[in-house]
Design an enzyme around this catalytic site. Structure first.
Site, short mmCIF file in Angstrom:
data_model
loop_
_atom_site.label_atom_id
_atom_site.label_comp_id
_atom_site.label_asym_id
_atom_site.label_seq_id
_atom_site.Cartn_x
_atom_site.Cartn_y
_atom_site.Cartn_z
N LYS A 281 -19.22 -10.23 -25.80
CA LYS A 281 -19.11 -11.15 -26.93
C LYS A 281 -19.01 -12.58 -26.41
O LYS A 281 -19.50 -13.52 -27.05
CB LYS A 281 -17.88 -10.81 -27.76
CG LYS A 281 -17.94 -9.43 -28.42
CD LYS A 281 -16.75 -9.26 -29.36
CE LYS A 281 -16.41 -7.82 -29.65
NZ LYS A 281 -17.47 -7.02 -30.27
N ARG B 221 -28.61 -2.54 -30.47
CA ARG B 221 -28.93 -1.11 -30.66
C ARG B 221 -29.15 -0.88 -32.14
O ARG B 221 -29.00 -1.77 -32.95
CB ARG B 221 -27.73 -0.29 -30.21
CG ARG B 221 -26.44 -0.80 -30.91
CD ARG B 221 -25.29 0.15 -30.78
NE ARG B 221 -24.02 -0.47 -31.10
CZ ARG B 221 -23.46 -0.52 -32.29
NH1 ARG B 221 -24.10 -0.04 -33.35
NH2 ARG B 221 -22.30 -1.07 -32.47
N HIS C 27 -10.68 -2.86 -38.77
CA HIS C 27 -11.83 -3.66 -38.34
C HIS C 27 -13.06 -2.79 -38.15
O HIS C 27 -14.00 -3.18 -37.47
CB HIS C 27 -11.55 -4.41 -37.04
CG HIS C 27 -10.31 -5.25 -37.10
ND1 HIS C 27 -10.15 -6.25 -38.02
CD2 HIS C 27 -9.18 -5.20 -36.37
CE1 HIS C 27 -8.97 -6.79 -37.84
NE2 HIS C 27 -8.36 -6.18 -36.85
N GLU D 66 -10.35 -15.85 -30.87
CA GLU D 66 -11.04 -16.47 -32.00
C GLU D 66 -10.00 -16.89 -33.02
O GLU D 66 -8.97 -16.23 -33.17
CB GLU D 66 -11.97 -15.46 -32.68
CG GLU D 66 -13.30 -15.33 -32.00
CD GLU D 66 -14.15 -14.21 -32.58
OE1 GLU D 66 -13.82 -13.70 -33.67
OE2 GLU D 66 -15.14 -13.85 -31.94
P1 ADP Z 1 -16.60 -4.96 -32.93
O1 ADP Z 1 -17.34 -5.11 -31.68
O2 ADP Z 1 -15.42 -4.08 -32.79
O3 ADP Z 1 -17.49 -4.60 -34.06
P2 ADP Z 1 -16.47 -7.61 -34.14
O4 ADP Z 1 -16.27 -8.88 -33.39
O5 ADP Z 1 -17.82 -7.35 -34.65
O6 ADP Z 1 -15.99 -6.41 -33.20
O7 ADP Z 1 -15.43 -7.57 -35.34
C1 ADP Z 1 -15.21 -6.44 -36.09
C2 ADP Z 1 -14.49 -6.81 -37.38
O8 ADP Z 1 -13.26 -7.47 -37.12
C3 ADP Z 1 -15.24 -7.76 -38.27
O9 ADP Z 1 -16.15 -7.11 -39.10
C4 ADP Z 1 -14.11 -8.41 -39.07
O10 ADP Z 1 -13.66 -7.56 -40.09
C5 ADP Z 1 -13.03 -8.51 -38.05
N1 ADP Z 1 -13.07 -9.81 -37.37
C6 ADP Z 1 -13.69 -10.07 -36.21
N2 ADP Z 1 -13.50 -11.35 -35.85
C7 ADP Z 1 -12.76 -11.92 -36.82
C8 ADP Z 1 -12.19 -13.22 -37.02
N3 ADP Z 1 -12.37 -14.18 -36.13
N4 ADP Z 1 -11.46 -13.43 -38.13
C9 ADP Z 1 -11.27 -12.45 -39.02
N5 ADP Z 1 -11.74 -11.20 -38.88
C10 ADP Z 1 -12.48 -10.93 -37.79
P1 ADP Z 2 -21.74 -0.40 -36.18
O1 ADP Z 2 -21.42 -1.71 -35.56
O2 ADP Z 2 -22.99 0.22 -35.72
O3 ADP Z 2 -21.58 -0.41 -37.63
P2 ADP Z 2 -19.38 0.38 -34.91
O4 ADP Z 2 -19.31 -0.93 -34.25
O5 ADP Z 2 -18.29 0.78 -35.80
O6 ADP Z 2 -20.68 0.58 -35.72
O7 ADP Z 2 -19.58 1.44 -33.76
C1 ADP Z 2 -20.67 2.30 -33.73
C2 ADP Z 2 -20.23 3.68 -33.38
O8 ADP Z 2 -20.14 3.83 -32.01
C3 ADP Z 2 -18.90 4.06 -33.95
O9 ADP Z 2 -18.95 5.40 -34.32
C4 ADP Z 2 -17.96 3.80 -32.81
O10 ADP Z 2 -16.82 4.60 -32.84
C5 ADP Z 2 -18.82 4.13 -31.65
N1 ADP Z 2 -18.57 3.29 -30.52
C6 ADP Z 2 -18.51 1.96 -30.48
N2 ADP Z 2 -18.33 1.54 -29.24
C7 ADP Z 2 -18.27 2.64 -28.47
C8 ADP Z 2 -18.12 2.87 -27.08
N3 ADP Z 2 -17.98 1.88 -26.22
N4 ADP Z 2 -18.13 4.14 -26.64
C9 ADP Z 2 -18.28 5.16 -27.49
N5 ADP Z 2 -18.43 5.00 -28.82
C10 ADP Z 2 -18.43 3.76 -29.30
MG MG Z 3 -19.05 -5.73 -34.69
#
Ligand code: ADP
Ligand code: ADP
Ligand code: MG
Length: 681
Positions: A124, A311, A241, A206
């Site tokens: 990220k 992906r 989240h 963040e």
């Molecule tokens: P991940 O890789 O786990 O998907 P993300 O950075 O995409 O992580 O964040 C997942 C979720 O966490 C977002 O959809 C949002 O709900 C919350 N989130 C992430 N960053 C922020 C932020 N700076 N402020 C508020 N909510 C956040």
């Molecule tokens: P998307 O962003 O595609 O909506 P998520 O961020 O929630 O979905 O993650 C996609 C899927 O992959 C979820 O089922 C999550 O639990 C799984 N996942 C995410 N990161 C990993 C990881 N590093 N290893 C294994 N499974 C993962």
């Molecule tokens: Mg995300």
């Protein structure tokens, strides 16, 4: 003779994944005339995706680290079977640049972006730097290299801040910090989670937006330099989240904002030479008038870049249904070297909503549940992308998602209604799922009004909580369960009502346990082939019923029904039994009835002050010592399950009298962890 472009032939794809996404990819591959290879761990030996594949190769024991994450085992499987391409699905190795590289080095086609692009965007941290350079607004924060600076930077950014794993995914490794005193602990935990879940403990900070919507843009890039976007998806309904319900389009995005966000996503894609399917995630302040946007000094209409998922996304079906494209087909075409052949997304067509059906208990903080599915059926009004079938065992090794159910209709309201009805009729007996919780969300007035932000589930937790079923519903369930038992005892040739030979003359008594309460049901044959049921002082006459497999119907004739009630009411239910448990689904409500022995055994008394594991997991920290005094709420033990940490806290103030676990122990649900009793004054 015209020149033919050099396309890579793809005749056999190995899917380096499991469950619903493995099946999803295989379906399209099969439709394209491409053979499929599954790889599987011992836990998945008979899983639907293994049976669907043309060939399947075992790659190791259940633990992902020893199977789905082992690059060499997967490459060996590709060699053995002669696969020429690998599709990584989502999760597991899908965003692992080393994997993409190894696949290419082995002379195979990786169905995804080049390793260099995955590497650049996979963190990220790096992605935010690239976005900034491409002129895409990012969430303010610290994404520099110096990890020792985090605490100081957090104070500069101003609380609340979000501590995030740079390599994170699935909502894991993320902590909201509201005051300085919580910072060190949050960083410590986020680092541990990040290291354990992603093998990389780099963190970033963040500004935490209080009320964002999660809006993301689907992009596709080909090897000819074209990058297009396929509109947005809204994924604001989240727990921990992590998304639970996603839709396309979003009520918050008009054509102008769609174009602006789409352009930003395409600019980012072009900046890195994006190839394949990807998702550019943003947060958008839910209400532009609220302090978030003012605080950040953002102009009206603003959106902030979060990350790129390099992906296929879990929620890709809502884009497919509203664009008419098959994204897996597009991925394969791109991997073959074909040009996209279009340069803009069609405007969204209708509305699509997806729910993630999970083995989890929304009434217990969404903790994962385990068990064996006794049946799986989803109505054909919706698209069901499932990874499970009747007999599937749901364990603790992998993600709790059983699959996705997706509705598409001309309007949002209709899509919600179709999906809700489909959930009411979705039959997944044998374990606790979020099915009814999802149905309640879809029926909630705020959801229907499109008033969404990422706190929707917390904000409406009270209204969305399960209510204990009313007596009438329990009565129907108990009658259905009892009739099902009667039919099973009579055998298939003897289903015609006359005489009720097996319901012997005298009244029978059955006691079921439903949750914590008991239902007593009495039944006896009455003249004319009717059965009379006696429940809670009410008599129900059942003149007719029928059973076919797990489908059951009965006609009830309520003796004391108020005037105006139909005299005969035909009810339908799905019923299935396993050991002493009977599962009934009727009018959307699932009820599990445990047949009670006639003379109940004496169960061991619950230990006063005992704290038990709320889920199966591993002990990662024991925070107290024997004899220590604790306050109500003091954290005692930290468990980890599905890569999430869960803290077990003291219920009341007292003294730790017993500690039954140590770091590293694997525990089952309800295992006694510690005993805290109030100190004697
Ligand atoms: P991940 O890789 O786990 O998907 P993300 O950075 O995409 O992580 O964040 C997942 C979720 O966490 C977002 O959809 C949002 O709900 C919350 N989130 C992430 N960053 C922020 C932020 N700076 N402020 C508020 N909510 C956040
Ligand atoms: P998307 O962003 O595609 O909506 P998520 O961020 O929630 O979905 O993650 C996609 C899927 O992959 C979820 O089922 C999550 O639990 C799984 N996942 C995410 N990161 C990993 C990881 N590093 N290893 C294994 N499974 C993962
Ligand atoms: Mg995300």
């Amino acid at each position: 003779m015209g020149s033919v472009p050099a396309l890579s032939g793809i005749d056999k794809i190995l899917i380096a994944n499991r469950g619903e996404i493995a099946l999803r990819v295989m379906r399209t591959a099969r439709d394209m005339g491409i053979a499929t290879v599954a790889v599987y761990s011992d836990a998945d030996a008979v899983a639907p995706f293994v049976r669907f594949a043309d060939e399947a190769v075992r790659i190791g024991p259940p633990t992902a680290r020893e199977s789905y994450l082992v690059i060499n085992a997967i490459l060996d499987a590709a060699r053995t079977t002669g696969a020429d391409a690998i599709h990584p699905g989502y999760g597991f190795l899908s965003e692992n640049a080393r994997f993409a590289e190894a696949v290419t080095e082995a002379g195979l086609v990786f169905i995804g972006p080049p390793a260099s692009v995955i590497r650049e965007l996979g963190s990220k941290q790096g992605a935010k730097r690239i976005a900034q350079k491409a002129g895409v607004p990012v969430v303010p924060g610290y994404h520099g290299d110096d990890q020792t600076e985090l605490a100081a930077r957090a104070k500069e950014i101003g609380f609340p801040v979000l501590v995030k794993a740079s390599a994170g995914g699935g909502g894991k490794g993320m902590r909201v910090v509201r005051k300085a005193s919580e910072l060190d602990d949050a960083i410590d935990r986020a680092r541990r989670e990040a290291a354990s879940a992603f093998g990389d403990d780099t963190l970033l900070l963040e500004k935490y937006l209080e009320r964002p919507r999660h809006i993301e843009i689907q992009i596709l890039g080909d090897t000819h330099g074209n990058v297009v976007h396929l509109n947005e998806r809204e994924c604001s309904i989240q727990r921990r989240h992590q998304k639970v319900i996603e839709e396309a389009p979003s009520v918050a995005i008009d054509a102008e904002r769609r174009a602006a966000m789409g352009q930003a996503a395409v600019a980012l894609g072009k900046a890195v030479g994006y190839v394949g399917a990807g998702t550019v995630e943003f947060i958008v302040p839910a209400n532009q008038a609220e302090p978030d946007s003012l605080h950040l000094g953002a102009p009206d209409g603003s959106f902030y870049f979060l990350e790129v998922n390099t992906r296929l996304q879990v929620e890709h079906p809502v884009t497919e249904l509203t664009t008419g494209l098959d994204l897996v087909r597009e991925q394969i075409r791109i991997a073959r070297g074909e040009a996209l052949g279009y340069d803009a997304a069609p405007p969204p067509r209708g509305w699509a909503i997806e729910v993630r059906l999970c083995a989890e208990d929304p009434e217990r903080d969404y903790l994962p549940t385990t068990g064996t599915l006794l049946a799986v059926a989803v109505p054909d009004t919706v698209r069901a992308d499932l990874g499970v079938a009747s007999g599937s065992e749901i364990g603790i090794h992998y993600d709790s998602m059983l699959g996705k159910i997706i509705a598409h209709a001309p309007t949002r309201r209709e899509a919600a209604q179709v999906l809700r009805r489909a959930l009411d009729q979705t039959w997944v007996p044998g374990l606790v799922t979020n099915r009814e919780h999802l149905a309640r969300i879809l029926a909630h007035p705020a959801f229907l009004a499109g008033e969404l932000d990422t706190h929707f589930l917390d904000d409406h937790a009270g209204e969305l909580a399960a209510r204990p079923p009313g007596l009438d519903r329990l009565r129907v369930a108990a009658i259905a369960a009892t009739l099902h038992g009667i039919a099973a005892r009579r055998g298939p040739d003897d289903l015609a009502p006359p005489g009720w030979r097996n319901v012997r003359g005298a009244a029978q008594q059955v006691t079921y346990k439903v949750g914590d309460s008991e239902i007593q049901i009495g039944y006896r044959p009455a003249p004319g082939g009717t059965i009379d049921f006696e429940i809670g002082g009410k008599t129900t006459h059942v003149p007719r019923f029928g059973v076919a497999g797990d489908e059951l119907w009965f006609v009830e004739h309520g003796g004391q029904s108020p005037p105006g009630m139909p005299r005969h009411h035909r009810r339908q239910a799905r019923v299935i039994s396993s050991a002493d448990r009977t599962y009934v689904l009727s009018e959307g409500l699932g009820v599990t009835l445990a047949l009670q022995p006639r003379f109940p055994e004496h169960h061991a008394q619950a230990i006063a002050g005992g704290l038990v594991a709320p889920m199966p997991g591993k002990v990662v920290k024991v925070l107290v010592e024997l004899g220590q005094s604790v306050l109500a709420g003091t954290p005692l033990v930290i468990l980890e399950a599905m890569k999430m940490e869960h803290t077990v806290r003291a219920g009341d103030a007292g003294t730790v009298r017993a500690l039954h676990v140590a770091v590293g122990d694997q525990v089952d649900t309800d295992r006694l962890l510690a005993v805290v009793t109030s100190s004697v004054a």
